[in-house]
Design an enzyme around this catalytic site. Structure first.
Site, mmCIF file in Angstrom:
data_model
loop_
_atom_site.group_PDB
_atom_site.id
_atom_site.type_symbol
_atom_site.label_atom_id
_atom_site.label_comp_id
_atom_site.label_asym_id
_atom_site.label_seq_id
_atom_site.Cartn_x
_atom_site.Cartn_y
_atom_site.Cartn_z
ATOM 1 N N ASN A 96 0.825 -1.209 0.000
ATOM 2 C CA ASN A 96 0.000 0.000 0.000
ATOM 3 C C ASN A 96 0.858 1.258 0.000
ATOM 4 O OD1 ASN A 96 0.794 -0.852 2.596
ATOM 5 N ND2 ASN A 96 -0.803 0.346 3.575
ATOM 6 N N ASP A 306 -0.015 -5.947 12.518
ATOM 7 C CA ASP A 306 -0.797 -5.176 11.536
ATOM 8 C C ASP A 306 -0.417 -3.693 11.608
ATOM 9 O OD1 ASP A 306 -2.497 -5.329 9.380
ATOM 10 O OD2 ASP A 306 -4.309 -4.955 10.544
#
Length: 417
Positions: A96, A306
């Site tokens: 990303n 995460d």
């Protein structure tokens, strides 16, 4: 370089020296001697710490930084320093970025930026070009360059046929496909867990059905195609059961859970604090219990921090408009110490190494593996001054932690905090 670890308790749940206290001598990254006592010489770097423990190096399968394109969130260099200080010897960097990691040149860039650091980087390639969900990216070329899996980060694969083709195509080179577990149509404009709290707070909810329906679809496709599938960051009891049943069938599927989904419930949302706007959303105590059980029985293969740094201006706004995400590297180990025993913590932090093609093995003489050094006992409060990331937005600030990291030995480098 020779490194001598003095009186280190070995944490190796699958090994013969589990919980034994030994001196370890490491030369050029290889453990050359393990004994009750090894005398130090001038040419050795001696590491002697209170309650020193050592385990196979920890691996994080889902880390986001920012570079290239969003360096204000986190540069690769600072991010790797954070990872090392947090005990991680190996990390998978999500695609990303801007541009998206969807070709071998982008994979090369990430590897070159991290080449001289102690932490080993494994780029995750986007599954589709530009992570748009339309056409498959250069999967084979990226795999040849060092990408360890393919994943449009946090974007569900809407086109079932595209997932089918990806799973079939990746079998030609043993590629690993990741599919984010959320049906976008069911989730629609939801932001938090659908339930009592979302109703009382007036926040649009995401039903657990959105996750479970997508997992059911993906597992049916996997059963049809064969191949290797990883389902990142599951969050519900039924998701655990679905994956457990699939493994019993013999399907080649693994999954992970985000550390904050083991620590926090959607009760935290009562303050409308955007630090708790996460994807998947925080669920209930019942779901946390099922996730912990799934870790303990091996259904869930590993835990991820995460880690997702977000600019403060995208968090310090109305809940509806805030971005999803929280940093997590610094607090991952300490948080797990509250909910799992020591052996379970280390299994959770190393359980996905083999799945992502990383070296693994028992701690014994003659092996060359990365190591993490830590003390599992101290209790402390995670405050904002413990944050090392450029972003300061953490869902676990002011949470009780158990365990401190001393450092890592990786790529023939010793990094101590």
């Amino acid at each position: 370089m020779k490194i001598l670890l003095k009186s280190a308790t070995i944490v190796d749940p699958q090994g013969g020296l589990h919980l034994k206290k030994r001196d370890l001598l490491i030369e050029n990254g290889t453990i050359i001697q393990i004994a009750s006592k090894i005398d130090a010489t001038e040419k050795m770097r001696v590491v002697e710490k209170d309650n020193l423990h050592v385990s196979l190096g920890w691996m994080d399968s889902s880390v986001s930084f920012g570079e290239p394109g969003y360096e204000e969130r986190e540069t690769i260099e600072n991010g790797l320093n954070v990872a090392a200080a947090s005990g991680f010897t190996d990390i998978c960097i999500n695609p990303n970025t801007n541009p998206v990691t969807d070709n071998k040149g982008a994979v090369q860039f990430l590897k070159s930026k991290a080449a001289n650091h102690a932490v080993q980087v494994y780029p995750v390639g986007a599954m589709t070009k530009g992570a748009t969900g339309d056409d498959l990216a250069e999967l084979y070329d990226m795999q040849q360059e060092g990408a360890r899996s393919f994943y449009d980060y946090k974007k569900p694969v809407k086109n079932a046929n595209l997932l089918k083709i990806a799973l079939q195509y990746c079998q030609n080179f043993n590629g690993l496909v990741q599919s984010f577990p959320m049906d976008a149509a069911i989730a629609h404009k939801g932001m938090v867990n659908e339930g009592v709290n979302s109703t009382q707070l007036g926040l649009k909810g995401i039903p657990m059905l959105a996750e479970e329906l997508q997992i059911t679809r993906d597992l049916y496709i996997l059963e049809y195609t064969g191949g290797k599938l990883h389902i990142p960051t599951i969050s519900t009891k039924k998701s655990v059961q679905l994956i457990k049943d699939a493994k019993k069938k013999g399907l080649d599927v693994t999954c992970s859970v985000a550390v904050h989904n083991l620590m926090l419930t959607d009760d935290a949302l009562s303050s409308f604090d955007t630090r708790y706007k996460l994807m998947p959303p925080l669920r209930t105590k019942k779901e946390i219990k099922a996730l912990l059980n799934g870790l303990q029985d091996g259904t869930i293969d590993g835990v991820t921090s995460d880690h997702a740094p977000i600019d403060i201006e995208y968090k310090k706004i109305e809940f509806d408009h805030a971005q999803y995400g929280s940093i997590g590297l610094e607090s991952c180990f300490g948080a797990l110490g509250n909910v799992l025993n020591l052996s379970e913590v280390i299994t959770a932090l190393t359980g996905l190494r083999e799945r992502f093609g990383l070296e693994t093995g028992e701690i014994k003489e003659g092996v060359k593996i990365p190591l993490t050094l830590f003390d599992p006992s101290p209790a402390w409060m995670f405050e904002s001054d413990a944050i090392l990331s450029t972003s300061v937005t953490s869902a676990l600030v002011r949470q009780q932690m158990k365990g401190k990291v001393y450092g890592i030995i990786s790529k023939n480098k010793l990094k101590l905090n």
